[in-house]
Design a protein around this motif. Structure first.
Motif, PDB file in Angstrom:
ATOM      1  N   GLU A 162       0.825  -1.205   0.000  1.00 16.96           N
ATOM      2  CA  GLU A 162       0.000   0.000   0.000  1.00 16.96           C
ATOM      3  C   GLU A 162       0.869   1.269   0.000  1.00 16.96           C
ATOM      4  O   GLU A 162       0.518   2.268  -0.619  1.00 16.96           O
ATOM      5  N   ASP A 163       1.995   1.202   0.691  1.00 19.53           N
ATOM      6  CA  ASP A 163       2.901   2.351   0.753  1.00 19.53           C
ATOM      7  C   ASP A 163       3.457   2.721  -0.611  1.00 19.53           C
ATOM      8  O   ASP A 163       3.787   3.882  -0.868  1.00 19.53           O
ATOM      9  N   ASP A 164       3.581   1.718  -1.474  1.00 15.73           N
ATOM     10  CA  ASP A 164       4.064   1.987  -2.830  1.00 15.73           C
ATOM     11  C   ASP A 164       3.347   1.048  -3.781  1.00 15.73           C
ATOM     12  O   ASP A 164       3.751  -0.092  -3.993  1.00 15.73           O
ATOM     13  N   MET A 165       2.238   1.561  -4.352  1.00 13.91           N
ATOM     14  CA  MET A 165       1.392   0.690  -5.174  1.00 13.91           C
ATOM     15  C   MET A 165       2.065   0.278  -6.489  1.00 13.91           C
ATOM     16  O   MET A 165       1.511  -0.538  -7.235  1.00 13.91           O
ATOM     17  N   THR A 166       3.237   0.836  -6.788  1.00 16.32           N
ATOM     18  CA  THR A 166       3.917   0.392  -8.009  1.00 16.32           C
ATOM     19  C   THR A 166       4.747  -0.871  -7.758  1.00 16.32           C
ATOM     20  O   THR A 166       5.271  -1.469  -8.700  1.00 16.32           O
ATOM     21  N   THR A 167       4.842  -1.305  -6.484  1.00 17.15           N
ATOM     22  CA  THR A 167       5.615  -2.504  -6.135  1.00 17.15           C
ATOM     23  C   THR A 167       5.203  -3.671  -7.035  1.00 17.15           C
ATOM     24  O   THR A 167       4.022  -4.003  -7.145  1.00 17.15           O
ATOM     25  N   GLU A 168       6.183  -4.296  -7.666  1.00 17.03           N
ATOM     26  CA  GLU A 168       5.864  -5.434  -8.539  1.00 17.03           C
ATOM     27  C   GLU A 168       5.574  -6.647  -7.674  1.00 17.03           C
ATOM     28  O   GLU A 168       6.343  -6.985  -6.765  1.00 17.03           O
ATOM     29  N   CYS A 169       4.435  -7.290  -7.965  1.00 18.55           N
ATOM     30  CA  CYS A 169       3.991  -8.390  -7.110  1.00 18.55           C
ATOM     31  C   CYS A 169       3.868  -9.702  -7.874  1.00 18.55           C
ATOM     32  O   CYS A 169       3.668  -9.732  -9.090  1.00 18.55           O
ATOM     33  N   VAL A 170       3.971 -10.792  -7.118  1.00 16.73           N
ATOM     34  CA  VAL A 170       3.773 -12.120  -7.663  1.00 16.73           C
ATOM     35  C   VAL A 170       2.497 -12.676  -7.022  1.00 16.73           C
ATOM     36  O   VAL A 170       2.209 -12.400  -5.854  1.00 16.73           O
ATOM     37  N   LEU A 171       1.726 -13.423  -7.813  1.00 13.89           N
ATOM     38  CA  LEU A 171       0.430 -13.900  -7.336  1.00 13.89           C
ATOM     39  C   LEU A 171       0.312 -15.414  -7.584  1.00 13.89           C
ATOM     40  O   LEU A 171       0.691 -15.908  -8.648  1.00 13.89           O
ATOM     41  N   GLY A 172      -0.168 -16.128  -6.598  1.00  9.35           N
ATOM     42  CA  GLY A 172      -0.376 -17.567  -6.752  1.00  9.35           C
ATOM     43  C   GLY A 172      -1.824 -17.944  -6.473  1.00  9.35           C
ATOM     44  O   GLY A 172      -2.525 -17.268  -5.713  1.00  9.35           O
TER      45      GLY A 172
END
Lengths: 337, 150
Positions: free
Chosen positions: A48-58
Protein backbone atom coordinates in the motif's frame (compact mmCIF):
# COMPACT_ATOMS: atom_id res chain seq x y z
CA UNK A 1 -19.62 -38.33 -12.07
CA UNK A 2 -17.30 -41.05 -10.80
CA UNK A 3 -15.60 -40.81 -7.49
CA UNK A 4 -11.88 -41.45 -7.54
CA UNK A 5 -10.61 -43.03 -4.35
CA UNK A 6 -7.78 -41.23 -2.58
CA UNK A 7 -5.00 -42.71 -0.54
CA UNK A 8 -5.31 -43.17 3.21
CA UNK A 9 -2.36 -40.90 3.75
CA UNK A 10 -4.12 -38.25 1.75
CA UNK A 11 -7.19 -38.57 3.95
CA UNK A 12 -4.99 -37.71 6.92
CA UNK A 13 -3.81 -34.58 5.14
CA UNK A 14 -7.36 -33.62 4.17
CA UNK A 15 -8.85 -34.12 7.62
CA UNK A 16 -9.18 -30.80 9.42
CA UNK A 17 -7.54 -30.41 12.80
CA UNK A 18 -9.76 -29.82 15.76
CA UNK A 19 -9.99 -26.14 16.68
CA UNK A 20 -8.76 -25.11 13.24
CA UNK A 21 -8.03 -21.39 13.00
CA UNK A 22 -11.12 -19.38 12.10
CA UNK A 23 -9.74 -16.95 9.54
CA UNK A 24 -11.60 -13.75 8.59
CA UNK A 25 -12.48 -15.60 5.38
CA UNK A 26 -15.06 -17.55 7.38
CA UNK A 27 -18.41 -15.83 6.94
CA UNK A 28 -20.79 -17.83 9.11
CA UNK A 29 -24.17 -16.61 7.81
CA UNK A 30 -23.19 -17.37 4.21
CA UNK A 31 -21.75 -20.77 5.06
CA UNK A 32 -24.80 -21.78 7.08
CA UNK A 33 -27.22 -20.63 4.39
CA UNK A 34 -25.26 -22.55 1.74
CA UNK A 35 -24.23 -19.46 -0.22
CA UNK A 36 -20.96 -18.93 -2.11
CA UNK A 37 -18.92 -15.81 -1.36
CA UNK A 38 -15.52 -14.18 -1.76
CA UNK A 39 -13.28 -12.67 0.88
CA UNK A 40 -10.41 -10.22 0.28
CA UNK A 41 -7.76 -9.24 2.81
CA UNK A 42 -6.82 -5.58 3.03
CA UNK A 43 -3.90 -4.57 0.82
CA UNK A 44 -0.79 -5.20 2.99
CA UNK A 45 1.07 -2.15 4.27
CA UNK A 46 4.31 -2.80 2.37
CA UNK A 47 2.43 -2.77 -0.93
CA UNK A 48 0.00 0.00 0.00
CA UNK A 49 2.90 2.35 0.75
CA UNK A 50 4.06 1.99 -2.83
CA UNK A 51 1.39 0.69 -5.17
CA UNK A 52 3.92 0.39 -8.01
CA UNK A 53 5.61 -2.50 -6.13
CA UNK A 54 5.86 -5.43 -8.54
CA UNK A 55 3.99 -8.39 -7.11
CA UNK A 56 3.77 -12.12 -7.66
CA UNK A 57 0.43 -13.90 -7.34
CA UNK A 58 -0.38 -17.57 -6.75
CA UNK A 59 -3.68 -19.47 -6.94
CA UNK A 60 -4.61 -22.91 -5.60
CA UNK A 61 -7.68 -24.79 -4.50
CA UNK A 62 -8.93 -27.10 -1.78
CA UNK A 63 -11.76 -29.60 -2.00
CA UNK A 64 -11.93 -29.85 -5.76
CA UNK A 65 -11.69 -33.62 -5.64
CA UNK A 66 -14.65 -35.92 -5.29
CA UNK A 67 -15.67 -34.64 -1.89
CA UNK A 68 -19.14 -35.17 -0.57
CA UNK A 69 -19.21 -32.49 2.02
CA UNK A 70 -18.46 -28.84 2.22
CA UNK A 71 -17.31 -26.14 -0.17
CA UNK A 72 -14.58 -26.04 -2.76
CA UNK A 73 -12.33 -23.13 -1.91
CA UNK A 74 -10.04 -21.15 -4.21
CA UNK A 75 -7.21 -19.28 -2.53
CA UNK A 76 -5.24 -16.34 -3.97
CA UNK A 77 -2.02 -15.03 -2.46
CA UNK A 78 0.22 -12.12 -3.49
CA UNK A 79 3.32 -10.36 -2.21
CA UNK A 80 6.21 -8.24 -3.51
CA UNK A 81 8.24 -10.14 -6.11
CA UNK A 82 11.49 -9.19 -4.37
CA UNK A 83 10.71 -11.18 -1.19
CA UNK A 84 8.80 -14.08 -2.82
CA UNK A 85 11.24 -16.86 -1.95
CA UNK A 86 13.00 -15.30 1.01
CA UNK A 87 9.86 -14.66 3.05
CA UNK A 88 7.75 -17.64 2.00
CA UNK A 89 10.21 -20.45 1.36
CA UNK A 90 13.22 -19.54 3.51
CA UNK A 91 11.46 -18.05 6.53
CA UNK A 92 8.15 -19.93 6.59
CA UNK A 93 8.78 -23.11 4.54
CA UNK A 94 5.80 -22.67 2.27
CA UNK A 95 7.52 -24.79 -0.36
CA UNK A 96 7.42 -28.20 1.23
CA UNK A 97 3.97 -29.79 1.12
CA UNK A 98 5.06 -32.70 3.33
CA UNK A 99 5.74 -30.30 6.18
CA UNK A 100 2.38 -28.61 5.72
CA UNK A 101 0.25 -30.84 7.95
CA UNK A 102 -3.23 -29.60 8.85
CA UNK A 103 -1.89 -28.23 12.15
CA UNK A 104 0.99 -26.35 10.49
CA UNK A 105 -1.36 -24.97 7.84
CA UNK A 106 -3.68 -23.69 10.52
CA UNK A 107 -0.88 -21.94 12.44
CA UNK A 108 0.56 -20.39 9.26
CA UNK A 109 -2.85 -19.01 8.42
CA UNK A 110 -3.12 -17.59 11.92
CA UNK A 111 0.24 -15.88 11.50
CA UNK A 112 -0.87 -14.43 8.17
CA UNK A 113 -3.91 -12.94 9.89
CA UNK A 114 -2.04 -11.56 12.91
CA UNK A 115 -1.36 -7.84 12.85
CA UNK A 116 2.34 -6.92 12.80
CA UNK A 117 3.52 -10.37 11.67
CA UNK A 118 5.92 -10.26 8.71
CA UNK A 119 3.39 -12.20 6.62
CA UNK A 120 0.55 -9.80 7.50
CA UNK A 121 2.69 -6.74 6.68
CA UNK A 122 3.67 -7.89 3.18
CA UNK A 123 1.14 -10.41 1.90
CA UNK A 124 -2.36 -10.01 0.58
CA UNK A 125 -4.76 -12.89 0.03
CA UNK A 126 -8.30 -13.75 -0.98
CA UNK A 127 -10.59 -16.76 -1.05
CA UNK A 128 -13.65 -17.78 -3.00
CA UNK A 129 -15.85 -20.23 -1.12
CA UNK A 130 -17.91 -22.17 -3.65
CA UNK A 131 -20.64 -23.84 -1.66
CA UNK A 132 -21.62 -27.47 -2.11
CA UNK A 133 -25.12 -26.21 -2.84
CA UNK A 134 -23.98 -24.04 -5.75
CA UNK A 135 -21.61 -26.69 -7.11
CA UNK A 136 -24.42 -29.27 -7.11
CA UNK A 137 -27.07 -27.05 -8.62
CA UNK A 138 -24.56 -25.93 -11.27
CA UNK A 139 -23.68 -29.49 -12.17
CA UNK A 140 -27.35 -30.50 -12.20
CA UNK A 141 -28.66 -27.58 -14.23
CA UNK A 142 -31.81 -28.08 -16.25
CA UNK A 143 -30.20 -26.99 -19.53
CA UNK A 144 -26.87 -28.74 -19.51
CA UNK A 145 -24.17 -29.04 -16.91
CA UNK A 146 -22.12 -26.12 -15.61
CA UNK A 147 -19.25 -28.45 -14.88
CA UNK A 148 -16.79 -28.24 -12.04
CA UNK A 149 -13.86 -27.20 -14.26
CA UNK A 150 -15.84 -24.31 -15.70
CA UNK A 151 -16.97 -23.27 -12.22
CA UNK A 152 -13.36 -23.48 -10.99
CA UNK A 153 -11.99 -21.39 -13.88
CA UNK A 154 -14.66 -18.73 -13.40
CA UNK A 155 -13.83 -18.53 -9.68
CA UNK A 156 -10.10 -18.22 -10.44
CA UNK A 157 -10.56 -15.53 -13.07
CA UNK A 158 -12.92 -13.57 -10.83
CA UNK A 159 -10.45 -13.62 -7.92
CA UNK A 160 -7.57 -12.37 -10.09
CA UNK A 161 -9.71 -9.68 -11.74
CA UNK A 162 -10.94 -8.33 -8.45
CA UNK A 163 -7.44 -8.31 -6.96
CA UNK A 164 -6.04 -6.46 -9.96
CA UNK A 165 -8.94 -3.99 -9.72
CA UNK A 166 -7.63 -2.86 -6.31
CA UNK A 167 -4.61 -1.43 -8.11
CA UNK A 168 -2.01 -3.96 -6.97
CA UNK A 169 0.71 -4.24 -9.61
CA UNK A 170 0.61 -7.98 -10.45
CA UNK A 171 3.58 -8.93 -12.67
CA UNK A 172 3.64 -12.71 -12.41
CA UNK A 173 0.88 -15.26 -11.89
CA UNK A 174 1.44 -18.91 -10.90
CA UNK A 175 -1.38 -21.34 -10.96
CA UNK A 176 -2.13 -25.04 -10.65
CA UNK A 177 -3.71 -26.34 -13.82
CA UNK A 178 -7.30 -27.28 -14.54
CA UNK A 179 -7.22 -29.69 -17.46
CA UNK A 180 -4.36 -29.29 -19.93
CA UNK A 181 -1.83 -26.61 -18.86
CA UNK A 182 -1.19 -25.18 -22.37
CA UNK A 183 -4.87 -24.58 -23.04
CA UNK A 184 -5.55 -23.06 -19.66
CA UNK A 185 -2.46 -20.86 -19.94
CA UNK A 186 -3.57 -19.51 -23.35
CA UNK A 187 -7.00 -18.73 -21.98
CA UNK A 188 -5.60 -16.84 -18.99
CA UNK A 189 -3.03 -14.95 -21.10
CA UNK A 190 -5.88 -13.56 -23.19
CA UNK A 191 -7.71 -12.35 -20.11
CA UNK A 192 -4.65 -10.98 -18.26
CA UNK A 193 -2.27 -9.75 -20.97
CA UNK A 194 -0.19 -7.58 -18.62
CA UNK A 195 1.07 -10.42 -16.41
CA UNK A 196 3.48 -13.25 -17.05
CA UNK A 197 1.44 -16.39 -16.50
CA UNK A 198 2.75 -19.83 -15.57
CA UNK A 199 0.30 -22.72 -15.45
CA UNK A 200 1.80 -25.96 -14.17
CA UNK A 201 0.87 -29.26 -12.64
CA UNK A 202 1.74 -29.48 -8.93
CA UNK A 203 2.39 -25.74 -8.92
CA UNK A 204 2.09 -25.69 -5.13
CA UNK A 205 5.33 -27.64 -4.76
CA UNK A 206 7.16 -25.45 -7.29
CA UNK A 207 6.13 -21.93 -6.38
CA UNK A 208 5.93 -20.66 -2.76
CA UNK A 209 3.09 -18.22 -3.53
CA UNK A 210 0.96 -21.13 -4.82
CA UNK A 211 1.79 -23.11 -1.71
CA UNK A 212 0.69 -20.13 0.41
CA UNK A 213 -2.50 -19.80 -1.65
CA UNK A 214 -3.11 -23.49 -1.01
CA UNK A 215 -2.82 -22.88 2.73
CA UNK A 216 -5.41 -20.07 2.57
CA UNK A 217 -7.74 -22.33 0.61
CA UNK A 218 -7.29 -25.42 2.77
CA UNK A 219 -7.58 -23.70 6.14
CA UNK A 220 -10.67 -21.84 4.95
CA UNK A 221 -12.22 -25.09 3.74
CA UNK A 222 -11.35 -26.89 6.99
CA UNK A 223 -12.93 -24.13 9.06
CA UNK A 224 -15.97 -23.94 6.76
CA UNK A 225 -16.52 -27.69 7.21
CA UNK A 226 -16.30 -27.12 10.94
CA UNK A 227 -18.97 -24.42 10.77
CA UNK A 228 -21.25 -26.72 8.74
CA UNK A 229 -20.75 -29.55 11.21
CA UNK A 230 -21.38 -27.33 14.24
CA UNK A 231 -24.91 -26.83 13.02
CA UNK A 232 -25.41 -30.59 13.30
CA UNK A 233 -23.65 -31.18 16.60
CA UNK A 234 -25.57 -28.40 18.31
CA UNK A 235 -29.05 -29.38 17.18
CA UNK A 236 -31.22 -30.66 19.98
CA UNK A 237 -32.95 -33.49 18.15
CA UNK A 238 -31.53 -35.95 20.66
CA UNK A 239 -29.53 -37.90 18.08
CA UNK A 240 -26.19 -39.21 19.13
CA UNK A 241 -23.56 -37.30 17.23
CA UNK A 242 -20.61 -39.53 16.61
CA UNK A 243 -17.34 -38.11 17.85
CA UNK A 244 -15.77 -38.86 14.48
CA UNK A 245 -17.90 -36.29 12.71
CA UNK A 246 -17.73 -36.56 8.95
CA UNK A 247 -13.97 -36.68 8.65
CA UNK A 248 -12.40 -35.32 5.50
CA UNK A 249 -15.54 -35.31 3.39
CA UNK A 250 -13.96 -37.73 0.92
CA UNK A 251 -15.99 -40.78 -0.13
CA UNK A 252 -13.17 -43.19 0.63
CA UNK A 253 -13.16 -41.91 4.19
CA UNK A 254 -15.44 -44.28 6.12
CA UNK A 255 -16.40 -41.53 8.57
CA UNK A 256 -17.89 -39.52 5.75
CA UNK A 257 -19.95 -42.29 4.15
CA UNK A 258 -21.10 -43.56 7.54
CA UNK A 259 -22.23 -40.10 8.48
CA UNK A 260 -24.09 -39.71 5.19
CA UNK A 261 -25.88 -43.02 5.69
CA UNK A 262 -26.87 -42.25 9.25
CA UNK A 263 -28.04 -38.73 8.54
CA UNK A 264 -30.08 -39.20 5.38
CA UNK A 265 -33.55 -37.73 5.39
CA UNK A 266 -35.86 -40.04 3.40
CA UNK A 267 -37.23 -37.21 1.27
CA UNK A 268 -34.66 -34.41 1.30
CA UNK A 269 -31.46 -36.41 1.60
CA UNK A 270 -29.05 -33.98 3.21
CA UNK A 271 -28.62 -30.28 3.78
CA UNK A 272 -26.91 -27.72 1.57
CA UNK A 273 -23.42 -28.81 2.72
CA UNK A 274 -23.69 -32.01 0.65
CA UNK A 275 -22.61 -32.35 -2.96
CA UNK A 276 -25.54 -34.25 -4.40
CA UNK A 277 -23.92 -34.28 -7.82
CA UNK A 278 -21.31 -36.90 -6.93
CA UNK A 279 -21.80 -40.58 -7.61
CA UNK A 280 -21.52 -41.68 -4.00
CA UNK A 281 -24.27 -39.33 -2.85
CA UNK A 282 -26.50 -40.34 -5.76
CA UNK A 283 -25.92 -44.04 -5.11
CA UNK A 284 -26.80 -43.64 -1.44
CA UNK A 285 -30.01 -41.77 -2.29
CA UNK A 286 -31.04 -44.17 -5.02
CA UNK A 287 -29.99 -47.26 -3.12
CA UNK A 288 -31.70 -49.33 -0.49
CA UNK A 289 -31.09 -46.82 2.27
CA UNK A 290 -34.80 -46.24 2.67
CA UNK A 291 -34.98 -42.92 0.89
CA UNK A 292 -37.89 -42.07 -1.37
CA UNK A 293 -37.29 -42.37 -5.09
CA UNK A 294 -37.50 -39.07 -6.91
CA UNK A 295 -38.03 -38.93 -10.66
CA UNK A 296 -37.15 -35.85 -12.64
CA UNK A 297 -38.36 -35.31 -16.17
CA UNK A 298 -35.81 -36.70 -18.61
CA UNK A 299 -33.75 -33.95 -20.20
CA UNK A 300 -33.96 -35.31 -23.72
CA UNK A 301 -37.65 -35.99 -23.48
CA UNK A 302 -39.18 -32.59 -24.06
CA UNK A 303 -42.44 -33.87 -25.46
CA UNK A 304 -43.12 -37.17 -23.79
CA UNK A 305 -46.73 -37.48 -24.89
CA UNK A 306 -47.37 -40.61 -26.88
CA UNK A 307 -50.39 -41.01 -29.12
CA UNK A 308 -51.48 -44.00 -27.07
CA UNK A 309 -51.64 -41.79 -23.99
CA UNK A 310 -54.90 -40.44 -25.35
CA UNK A 311 -56.57 -43.84 -25.22
CA UNK A 312 -57.87 -44.55 -21.81
CA UNK A 313 -56.52 -47.72 -20.35
CA UNK A 314 -53.80 -48.25 -22.93
CA UNK A 315 -50.93 -47.31 -20.69
CA UNK A 316 -52.58 -46.96 -17.34
CA UNK A 317 -52.95 -50.33 -15.71
CA UNK A 318 -56.08 -49.16 -14.01
CA UNK A 319 -57.39 -45.90 -12.78
CA UNK A 320 -55.62 -46.08 -9.50
CA UNK A 321 -56.49 -43.94 -6.58
CA UNK A 322 -59.59 -43.44 -4.60
CA UNK A 323 -62.54 -41.27 -5.26
CA UNK A 324 -60.97 -38.17 -3.87
CA UNK A 325 -57.83 -38.43 -5.97
CA UNK A 326 -59.96 -38.48 -9.09
CA UNK A 327 -62.23 -35.71 -7.98
CA UNK A 328 -60.66 -33.06 -10.22
CA UNK A 329 -59.58 -35.43 -12.93
CA UNK A 330 -56.82 -37.94 -13.09
CA UNK A 331 -53.35 -37.64 -11.77
CA UNK A 332 -50.88 -36.41 -14.33
CA UNK A 333 -47.82 -38.55 -14.77
CA UNK A 334 -44.32 -37.22 -15.13
CA UNK A 335 -44.84 -37.48 -18.88
CA UNK A 336 -46.57 -34.13 -18.73
CA UNK A 337 -43.17 -32.51 -18.37
CA UNK B 1 -69.03 -39.14 -2.93
CA UNK B 2 -67.26 -37.26 -0.21
CA UNK B 3 -68.39 -34.72 2.32
CA UNK B 4 -65.91 -32.19 3.66
CA UNK B 5 -66.15 -31.66 7.34
CA UNK B 6 -64.60 -28.38 8.41
CA UNK B 7 -62.38 -28.83 11.41
CA UNK B 8 -63.87 -27.73 14.68
CA UNK B 9 -60.98 -25.45 15.55
CA UNK B 10 -59.20 -23.12 13.13
CA UNK B 11 -57.17 -25.38 10.83
CA UNK B 12 -53.43 -25.11 10.87
CA UNK B 13 -52.02 -22.88 8.13
CA UNK B 14 -49.70 -24.64 5.68
CA UNK B 15 -47.93 -23.76 2.46
CA UNK B 16 -48.67 -25.85 -0.58
CA UNK B 17 -45.92 -26.61 -3.10
CA UNK B 18 -46.03 -28.26 -6.51
CA UNK B 19 -42.56 -29.64 -7.28
CA UNK B 20 -41.20 -30.33 -10.78
CA UNK B 21 -40.49 -33.97 -9.94
CA UNK B 22 -42.26 -37.04 -8.74
CA UNK B 23 -41.48 -38.08 -5.18
CA UNK B 24 -42.46 -41.67 -4.55
CA UNK B 25 -43.52 -41.04 -1.02
CA UNK B 26 -46.89 -40.43 0.55
CA UNK B 27 -47.23 -39.23 4.09
CA UNK B 28 -46.18 -36.61 6.53
CA UNK B 29 -42.58 -35.37 6.57
CA UNK B 30 -40.73 -32.85 8.62
CA UNK B 31 -39.50 -30.09 6.34
CA UNK B 32 -36.66 -28.75 8.46
CA UNK B 33 -35.17 -25.43 7.46
CA UNK B 34 -31.91 -27.27 6.86
CA UNK B 35 -33.55 -29.06 3.95
CA UNK B 36 -36.24 -26.77 2.65
CA UNK B 37 -35.88 -23.03 2.92
CA UNK B 38 -37.51 -21.00 0.17
CA UNK B 39 -36.21 -17.44 -0.11
CA UNK B 40 -37.32 -14.47 -2.18
CA UNK B 41 -35.02 -13.62 -5.07
CA UNK B 42 -34.43 -10.18 -6.52
CA UNK B 43 -36.67 -10.90 -9.52
CA UNK B 44 -39.64 -11.62 -7.27
CA UNK B 45 -39.66 -15.38 -7.71
CA UNK B 46 -38.76 -17.80 -4.95
CA UNK B 47 -35.68 -19.96 -4.77
CA UNK B 48 -35.17 -23.23 -2.90
CA UNK B 49 -32.95 -26.27 -3.25
CA UNK B 50 -34.11 -29.87 -3.41
CA UNK B 51 -31.73 -32.83 -3.70
CA UNK B 52 -28.97 -30.65 -5.09
CA UNK B 53 -31.06 -28.91 -7.73
CA UNK B 54 -32.12 -25.30 -7.64
CA UNK B 55 -35.83 -24.72 -7.93
CA UNK B 56 -37.51 -21.45 -8.79
CA UNK B 57 -41.09 -20.92 -7.79
CA UNK B 58 -44.01 -18.57 -8.26
CA UNK B 59 -46.88 -18.11 -5.85
CA UNK B 60 -50.38 -18.52 -7.20
CA UNK B 61 -52.83 -16.96 -4.78
CA UNK B 62 -56.27 -18.48 -4.49
CA UNK B 63 -58.79 -15.77 -5.31
CA UNK B 64 -61.14 -14.19 -2.82
CA UNK B 65 -63.79 -16.62 -1.70
CA UNK B 66 -61.69 -19.76 -2.27
CA UNK B 67 -59.98 -21.82 0.33
CA UNK B 68 -57.33 -24.49 -0.01
CA UNK B 69 -57.69 -27.50 2.25
CA UNK B 70 -55.57 -30.52 3.02
CA UNK B 71 -58.06 -33.33 3.45
CA UNK B 72 -57.86 -36.79 4.88
CA UNK B 73 -60.56 -39.24 3.92
CA UNK B 74 -61.90 -41.07 6.92
CA UNK B 75 -63.97 -44.23 7.18
CA UNK B 76 -66.74 -42.25 8.82
CA UNK B 77 -69.98 -42.05 6.89
CA UNK B 78 -72.24 -39.04 6.49
CA UNK B 79 -75.32 -41.29 6.81
CA UNK B 80 -74.48 -44.23 9.04
CA UNK B 81 -76.34 -47.31 7.78
CA UNK B 82 -79.41 -48.03 9.90
CA UNK B 83 -78.91 -50.79 12.43
CA UNK B 84 -81.81 -52.95 11.22
CA UNK B 85 -81.64 -52.53 7.48
CA UNK B 86 -84.23 -54.26 5.39
CA UNK B 87 -82.22 -55.72 2.52
CA UNK B 88 -85.18 -56.78 0.37
CA UNK B 89 -87.07 -53.50 0.37
CA UNK B 90 -85.58 -52.15 -2.86
CA UNK B 91 -88.36 -49.63 -3.25
CA UNK B 92 -87.03 -47.61 -0.39
CA UNK B 93 -84.37 -45.06 -1.28
CA UNK B 94 -81.04 -46.10 0.09
CA UNK B 95 -79.02 -43.04 1.13
CA UNK B 96 -75.87 -42.64 -0.88
CA UNK B 97 -72.70 -43.81 0.82
CA UNK B 98 -70.80 -40.63 1.58
CA UNK B 99 -67.45 -40.71 3.33
CA UNK B 100 -66.29 -37.82 5.42
CA UNK B 101 -63.06 -36.00 4.58
CA UNK B 102 -61.57 -34.09 7.49
CA UNK B 103 -59.67 -30.87 7.03
CA UNK B 104 -56.16 -31.18 8.41
CA UNK B 105 -54.75 -27.85 7.27
CA UNK B 106 -55.61 -24.87 5.11
CA UNK B 107 -53.69 -22.75 2.61
CA UNK B 108 -54.45 -19.64 0.59
CA UNK B 109 -51.78 -19.89 -2.07
CA UNK B 110 -49.85 -22.55 -3.95
CA UNK B 111 -46.20 -22.24 -4.95
CA UNK B 112 -45.52 -23.82 -8.32
CA UNK B 113 -41.85 -24.74 -8.76
CA UNK B 114 -39.68 -25.32 -11.82
CA UNK B 115 -36.13 -26.66 -12.11
CA UNK B 116 -33.77 -23.64 -12.47
CA UNK B 117 -36.47 -21.33 -13.79
CA UNK B 118 -39.88 -20.34 -12.49
CA UNK B 119 -42.72 -21.98 -14.39
CA UNK B 120 -44.25 -19.95 -17.16
CA UNK B 121 -47.74 -18.67 -16.53
CA UNK B 122 -48.79 -19.52 -20.05
CA UNK B 123 -47.00 -22.83 -20.53
CA UNK B 124 -46.74 -24.68 -17.25
CA UNK B 125 -49.43 -27.35 -16.89
CA UNK B 126 -49.89 -26.85 -13.16
CA UNK B 127 -49.85 -23.09 -13.32
CA UNK B 128 -52.46 -23.09 -16.06
CA UNK B 129 -54.41 -25.79 -14.27
CA UNK B 130 -54.69 -23.75 -11.11
CA UNK B 131 -55.58 -20.54 -12.92
CA UNK B 132 -57.96 -22.10 -15.42
CA UNK B 133 -59.68 -24.31 -12.93
CA UNK B 134 -60.29 -21.38 -10.63
CA UNK B 135 -61.49 -19.17 -13.47
CA UNK B 136 -63.71 -21.94 -14.79
CA UNK B 137 -65.26 -22.78 -11.45
CA UNK B 138 -65.81 -19.10 -10.75
CA UNK B 139 -67.69 -18.78 -14.03
CA UNK B 140 -69.87 -21.79 -13.20
CA UNK B 141 -70.64 -20.49 -9.75
CA UNK B 142 -71.37 -16.96 -10.96
CA UNK B 143 -73.69 -18.34 -13.61
CA UNK B 144 -75.48 -20.32 -10.92
CA UNK B 145 -75.84 -17.24 -8.74
CA UNK B 146 -77.22 -15.19 -11.65
CA UNK B 147 -79.77 -17.85 -12.51
CA UNK B 148 -80.87 -18.19 -8.90
CA UNK B 149 -81.43 -14.47 -8.64
CA UNK B 150 -83.57 -14.31 -11.77
Amino acid sequence: MEDIPIETQEIELETPVEDVFMAPSIHRPEILSGASYSHFSPIPKTIEDDMTTECVLGIDEAGRGPVLEGPMVYGLFYLPLSIHRSLLADTHHFDDSKVLTPAVRSSLMEKLCTLDSDLYQSCGWATRVMSARDISSGMMKANGTYNLNAQAMDATIDLIKRTMATGVNIKEIYIDTIGRPEIYQKKLEKIFPTAKITVAKKADSLFPCVSAASVCAKVTRDAALDVCYESYSTTSDGKDKSADGWGSGYPSDARCTTWLKQNMDPVFGWGTECRFSWGTAKDLLEGKGGSAQVDWPADDDDDGMKMTDFFIGSTEKSQEGDEFMNWYGHRVTEKIF
Amino acid sequence: MLAIKPSSQKPEKCSANVLPCQIKYDGPIEAKQRYWKPVETHDGSKSAYFRGRELRGTDVALPEGFRGSVLQITEKRLHPPPADSAPDSDEEEIPEDIKIAEELAAFDSVTVWGHDSAPSETEDAYFKGLKEWIAFSTAVRDFGLCRDRN
